[in-house]
Scaffold this active site. Structure first.
Site, PDB file in Angstrom:
ATOM      1  N   SER A   1      18.459   0.980   1.947  1.00 43.03           N
ATOM      2  CA  SER A   1      18.459   2.606   1.865  1.00 43.03           C
ATOM      3  C   SER A   1      19.954   3.330   1.745  1.00 43.03           C
ATOM      4  CB  SER A   1      17.600   2.828   2.899  1.00 43.03           C
ATOM      5  OG  SER A   1      17.730   4.530   3.299  1.00 43.03           O
TER       6      SER A   1
ATOM      7  N   GLU B   1      19.886   5.833   3.016  1.00 44.32           N
ATOM      8  CA  GLU B   1      20.529   6.154   4.800  1.00 44.32           C
ATOM      9  C   GLU B   1      21.205   5.840   5.289  1.00 44.32           C
ATOM     10  OE1 GLU B   1      19.220   9.436   6.817  1.00 44.32           O
ATOM     11  OE2 GLU B   1      19.040  10.091   4.369  1.00 44.32           O
TER      12      GLU B   1
ATOM     13  N   GLN C   1       4.029   3.883  -1.141  1.00 45.87           N
ATOM     14  CA  GLN C   1       4.448   4.350  -3.012  1.00 45.87           C
ATOM     15  C   GLN C   1       5.131   3.314  -3.992  1.00 45.87           C
ATOM     16  OE1 GLN C   1       7.133   8.019  -4.700  1.00 45.87           O
ATOM     17  NE2 GLN C   1       8.472   6.600  -3.383  1.00 45.87           N
TER      18      GLN C   1
ATOM     19  N   TYR D   1      15.517   4.798  12.258  1.00 44.46           N
ATOM     20  CA  TYR D   1      15.749   4.165  10.842  1.00 44.46           C
ATOM     21  C   TYR D   1      16.984   3.560   9.717  1.00 44.46           C
ATOM     22  CZ  TYR D   1      14.780   4.051   5.494  1.00 44.46           C
ATOM     23  OH  TYR D   1      14.019   3.295   4.779  1.00 44.46           O
TER      24      TYR D   1
ATOM     25  N   THR E   1       0.934  -1.452  -0.149  1.00 49.64           N
ATOM     26  CA  THR E   1      -0.027   0.025   0.433  1.00 49.64           C
ATOM     27  C   THR E   1       1.157   1.003  -0.019  1.00 49.64           C
ATOM     28  OG1 THR E   1      -0.172  -0.589   2.362  1.00 49.64           O
ATOM     29  CG2 THR E   1      -2.102  -1.415   1.247  1.00 49.64           C
TER      30      THR E   1
HETATM   31  P1  NAP Z   1       6.341   3.904   1.927  1.00 44.01           P
HETATM   32  O1  NAP Z   1       5.288   4.720   1.105  1.00 44.01           O
HETATM   33  O2  NAP Z   1       6.013   4.885   3.683  1.00 44.01           O
HETATM   34  O3  NAP Z   1       5.237   2.655   2.542  1.00 44.01           O
HETATM   35  C1  NAP Z   1       5.771   1.970   3.334  1.00 44.01           C
HETATM   36  C2  NAP Z   1       4.032   1.035   3.666  1.00 44.01           C
HETATM   37  O4  NAP Z   1       5.313  -0.310   4.860  1.00 44.01           O
HETATM   38  C3  NAP Z   1       3.224   0.508   3.473  1.00 44.01           C
HETATM   39  O5  NAP Z   1       2.667   0.070   2.615  1.00 44.01           O
HETATM   40  C4  NAP Z   1       3.569   0.841   5.148  1.00 44.01           C
HETATM   41  O6  NAP Z   1       1.311   0.386   5.170  1.00 44.01           O
HETATM   42  C5  NAP Z   1       3.586  -0.516   5.373  1.00 44.01           C
HETATM   43  N1  NAP Z   1       4.081  -0.856   6.990  1.00 44.01           N
HETATM   44  C6  NAP Z   1       4.290   0.176   7.739  1.00 44.01           C
HETATM   45  N2  NAP Z   1       4.459  -0.238   8.677  1.00 44.01           N
HETATM   46  C7  NAP Z   1       4.297  -1.989   9.022  1.00 44.01           C
HETATM   47  C8  NAP Z   1       4.022  -2.871   9.183  1.00 44.01           C
HETATM   48  N3  NAP Z   1       4.193  -2.602  10.419  1.00 44.01           N
HETATM   49  N4  NAP Z   1       3.104  -3.758   9.020  1.00 44.01           N
HETATM   50  C9  NAP Z   1       3.357  -4.280   7.585  1.00 44.01           C
HETATM   51  N5  NAP Z   1       4.104  -3.304   7.018  1.00 44.01           N
HETATM   52  C10 NAP Z   1       3.381  -2.322   7.169  1.00 44.01           C
HETATM   53  O7  NAP Z   1       7.116   4.017   1.830  1.00 44.01           O
HETATM   54  P2  NAP Z   1       7.806   3.587   0.437  1.00 44.01           P
HETATM   55  O8  NAP Z   1       9.001   5.190  -0.089  1.00 44.01           O
HETATM   56  O9  NAP Z   1       7.099   3.409  -0.963  1.00 44.01           O
HETATM   57  O10 NAP Z   1       9.118   2.801   0.763  1.00 44.01           O
HETATM   58  C11 NAP Z   1       9.600   1.560   0.038  1.00 44.01           C
HETATM   59  C12 NAP Z   1      10.398   0.998   1.507  1.00 44.01           C
HETATM   60  O11 NAP Z   1      11.498   1.224   0.343  1.00 44.01           O
HETATM   61  C13 NAP Z   1      10.325   0.978   2.761  1.00 44.01           C
HETATM   62  O12 NAP Z   1      10.736   0.259   2.954  1.00 44.01           O
HETATM   63  C14 NAP Z   1      11.511   1.830   2.300  1.00 44.01           C
HETATM   64  O13 NAP Z   1      11.864   2.405   3.669  1.00 44.01           O
HETATM   65  C15 NAP Z   1      12.530   1.878   1.858  1.00 44.01           C
HETATM   66  N6  NAP Z   1      12.656   3.261   0.285  1.00 44.01           N
HETATM   67  C16 NAP Z   1      12.426   3.909   0.413  1.00 44.01           C
HETATM   68  C17 NAP Z   1      13.111   5.081  -0.706  1.00 44.01           C
HETATM   69  C18 NAP Z   1      12.574   6.536  -1.538  1.00 44.01           C
HETATM   70  O14 NAP Z   1      12.442   7.337  -0.938  1.00 44.01           O
HETATM   71  N7  NAP Z   1      10.855   6.164  -1.229  1.00 44.01           N
HETATM   72  C19 NAP Z   1      14.484   4.871  -0.363  1.00 44.01           C
HETATM   73  C20 NAP Z   1      15.063   4.169  -0.262  1.00 44.01           C
HETATM   74  C21 NAP Z   1      14.771   2.813   0.633  1.00 44.01           C
HETATM   75  P3  NAP Z   1       0.386   1.208   5.595  1.00 44.01           P
HETATM   76  O15 NAP Z   1       0.129   1.415   3.878  1.00 44.01           O
HETATM   77  O16 NAP Z   1      -0.367   0.023   6.619  1.00 44.01           O
HETATM   78  O17 NAP Z   1       0.757   2.062   6.195  1.00 44.01           O
HETATM   79  O1  F7E Z   2      14.085  14.803   3.880  1.00 41.77           O
HETATM   80  C1  F7E Z   2      14.952  17.423   4.063  1.00 41.77           C
HETATM   81  C2  F7E Z   2      15.581  16.382   5.982  1.00 41.77           C
HETATM   82  O2  F7E Z   2      12.294  12.955   4.802  1.00 41.77           O
HETATM   83  C3  F7E Z   2      14.568  14.521   2.399  1.00 41.77           C
HETATM   84  C4  F7E Z   2      12.348   8.062   3.069  1.00 41.77           C
HETATM   85  O3  F7E Z   2      12.181   7.748   1.826  1.00 41.77           O
HETATM   86  O4  F7E Z   2      14.617   8.461   1.315  1.00 41.77           O
HETATM   87  C5  F7E Z   2      13.374   8.936   2.514  1.00 41.77           C
HETATM   88  O5  F7E Z   2      13.972   9.363   3.726  1.00 41.77           O
HETATM   89  C6  F7E Z   2      15.718  15.987   3.590  1.00 41.77           C
HETATM   90  C7  F7E Z   2      16.331  15.335   4.816  1.00 41.77           C
HETATM   91  O6  F7E Z   2      13.166  12.100   2.817  1.00 41.77           O
HETATM   92  C8  F7E Z   2      12.335  18.669   6.245  1.00 41.77           C
HETATM   93  O7  F7E Z   2      16.023  17.043   6.104  1.00 41.77           O
HETATM   94  C9  F7E Z   2      13.661  19.846   5.378  1.00 41.77           C
HETATM   95  O8  F7E Z   2      17.956  16.190   4.562  1.00 41.77           O
HETATM   96  O9  F7E Z   2      12.068  13.994   2.169  1.00 41.77           O
HETATM   97  P1  F7E Z   2      12.370  12.376   3.533  1.00 41.77           P
HETATM   98  P2  F7E Z   2      14.608  11.323   3.247  1.00 41.77           P
HETATM   99  O10 F7E Z   2      14.942  11.865   5.221  1.00 41.77           O
HETATM  100  O11 F7E Z   2      16.287  11.528   2.842  1.00 41.77           O
HETATM  101  C10 F7E Z   2      15.286   7.932   2.214  1.00 41.77           C
HETATM  102  C11 F7E Z   2      16.264   7.253   1.037  1.00 41.77           C
HETATM  103  C12 F7E Z   2      14.697   6.426   3.049  1.00 41.77           C
HETATM  104  O12 F7E Z   2      15.393   5.699   2.666  1.00 41.77           O
HETATM  105  C13 F7E Z   2      13.802   7.259   3.939  1.00 41.77           C
HETATM  106  O13 F7E Z   2      11.996   5.720   3.872  1.00 41.77           O
HETATM  107  O14 F7E Z   2      14.877  16.754   3.117  1.00 41.77           O
HETATM  108  N1  F7E Z   2      14.042  18.317   4.821  1.00 41.77           N
HETATM  109  N2  F7E Z   2      12.677  20.188   5.770  1.00 41.77           N
HETATM  110  C14 F7E Z   2      12.656  17.941   5.429  1.00 41.77           C
HETATM  111  N3  F7E Z   2      12.399  16.753   5.215  1.00 41.77           N
HETATM  112  C15 F7E Z   2      10.844  16.642   5.399  1.00 41.77           C
HETATM  113  N4  F7E Z   2      10.199  15.267   5.661  1.00 41.77           N
HETATM  114  N5  F7E Z   2      10.040  17.845   5.774  1.00 41.77           N
HETATM  115  C16 F7E Z   2      10.317  18.933   6.332  1.00 41.77           C
HETATM  116  O15 F7E Z   2      10.076  19.784   6.342  1.00 41.77           O
END
Ligand code: NAP
Ligand code: F7E
Length: 338
Positions: A127, A129, A12, A151, A10
């Site tokens: 990630s 991160e 992104q 995280y 569910t």
């Molecule tokens: P997201 O939109 O936050 O989606 C997270 C998903 O995890 C949702 O479907 C959520 O379900 C589910 N979830 C959360 N807690 C759960 C639990 N206790 N049991 C089962 N499901 C649970 O994340 P995303 O951006 O699609 O990212 C997908 C994955 O890639 C994540 O692991 C994220 O950490 C990792 N990642 C993301 C990025 C990025 O830039 N987007 C980059 C690197 C890695 P609900 O709908 O029920 O909340």
């Molecule tokens: O922040 C800065 C913040 O929350 C990006 C997740 O998908 O990517 C994501 O993590 C940058 C950071 O993403 C605000 O401090 C400034 O430097 O969009 P973000 P993130 O923390 O990089 C990684 C790869 C993952 O794995 C994670 O799951 O933007 N920033 N001002 C802000 N960020 C937020 N959220 N809100 C602010 O107001």
């Protein structure tokens, strides 16, 4: 028909991956929580023939028995572990919950696969991160991890557990170390979407100001649709591996503001305020990835650049703001877990 089990379906990435797999003819089993209401809307647009091959199974990453049951019922050929508490700043407020879902959850799932005796290919959503206060730039597969949030620590645990299960039990288990990737389906608490939503709503007179934590942070932002394709490609390889997925280009939060507000013809400096509540106790100042290995081994390349990505998100959010200004339209019904 090949079967895939997707946790986080569910979210992104889960919604883009489900679409990609359904488009390739897979039967997709998605793990959903009882509370998945809002996120399930991301799957609501699927065509009837795709919905017919999407099976939703109740489960939670903190409940090992539900994962064993999901694996037993789905008998998947491929498992994509995308579920996580994925918000970095929130992880400082919910450190134990984040460790339980994002870290230990991966171990529960790998154990369910090992105990099940069934040996599907496994993808772990690692990630950028994990590089944290990175020791080199750009970051590649050999760059040491230096996590600096709950995280990132949880993701390192899940990553290293995946590698160790590959080595110890011979699982076809791969990790994708993905840099930030965004889309119109991005959660609204992440900075790109927060900005594109605000730019559109301010343009339409629905909002006045935007509160942000930090304008100087730099990230390597790509398009989520491209990144789920890299996940699938990893599981089609003969041998498992670890891959950085990134565009190789870095931009600041300020650059996002320039592009998004420029798209709607506004000057962001009239609307943006800094608010320390949105800062993290430790900030990762800059990340940029080197995806040479993914390009060479997987034949993967990004198709959307930074400007195209932000424009796509702003245009989507302008349409949402228009609907909101007209009085709103109810979202289509989400698929019912069965
Ligand atoms: P997201 O939109 O936050 O989606 C997270 C998903 O995890 C949702 O479907 C959520 O379900 C589910 N979830 C959360 N807690 C759960 C639990 N206790 N049991 C089962 N499901 C649970 O994340 P995303 O951006 O699609 O990212 C997908 C994955 O890639 C994540 O692991 C994220 O950490 C990792 N990642 C993301 C990025 C990025 O830039 N987007 C980059 C690197 C890695 P609900 O709908 O029920 O909340
Ligand atoms: O922040 C800065 C913040 O929350 C990006 C997740 O998908 O990517 C994501 O993590 C940058 C950071 O993403 C605000 O401090 C400034 O430097 O969009 P973000 P993130 O923390 O990089 C990684 C790869 C993952 O794995 C994670 O799951 O933007 N920033 N001002 C802000 N960020 C937020 N959220 N809100 C602010 O107001």
């Amino acid at each position: 028909m090949r079967r895939a089990l997707v946790t986080g379906v569910t979210g992104q990435d889960g919604s883009y991956l489900a679409e990609l797999l359904l488009g390739k003819g897979y039967e997709v089993w998605g793990l959903v929580r009882r509370s998945s209401g809002a996120g399930a809307a991301r799957l609501a647009h699927l065509a009837p023939d795709q919905r017919a091959r999407l099976r939703l199974v109740e489960g939670d990453m903190t409940d090992p028995s539900s994962l064993r049951k999901a694996v037993r019922e789905a008998r998947p050929d491929e498992v994509y572990n995308l579920a996580a508490q994925s918000h970095v700043r929130v992880s400082f407020d919910l450190p134990e919950h984040t460790a339980a879902v994002t870290g230990l959850g991966a171990l529960h799932l790998l154990e369910a696969l090992r105990e099940g005796g069934h040996r599907p290919r496994y993808y772990q959503a690692s990630s950028s991160e994990q590089f944290g206060r990175a020791r080199e730039a750009p970051q590649r597969e050999s760059t040491p991890f230096a996590p600096c949030s709950p995280y990132a620590v949880a993701k390192v645990f899940a990553h290293e557990t995946t590698v160790s299960y590959r080595e110890a039990y011979g699982l076809h288990a791969s990790t994708g170390i993905l840099f930030n990737h965004e889309s119109p389906r991005r959660g609204e608490a992440f900075v790109t979407r927060k900005i594109t939503r605000a730019a559109a709503r301010i343009r339409r007179g629905l909002q006045r100001e935007l509160l942000l934590g930090d304008l100087d942070a730099r990230r390597d932002w790509g398009f989520a649709g491209d990144y789920v394709d890299a996940m699938w490609r990893m599981l089609q390889q003969d041998a498992p591996g670890d891959y950085v997925v990134a565009t190789g280009v870095t931009h600041s939060v300020r650059d996002v503001l320039d592009r998004a507000f420029g798209r709607v013809g506004l000057d962001w400096s009239h609307h943006v305020q800094l608010d320390p509540r949105f800062r993290r106790p430790v900030e990762v100042a800059a990340l940029v990835g080197d995806a040479t290995k993914a390009r060479a081994a997987l034949g993967w390349a990004p198709t959307v650049d930074f400007a195209g990505l932000i424009d796509m998100m702003v245009d989507h959010d302008l349409a949402l703001a228009d609907a909101e200004a007209r009085g709103g339209t109810p979202p289509p019904p989400a698929p019912e877990p069965a």
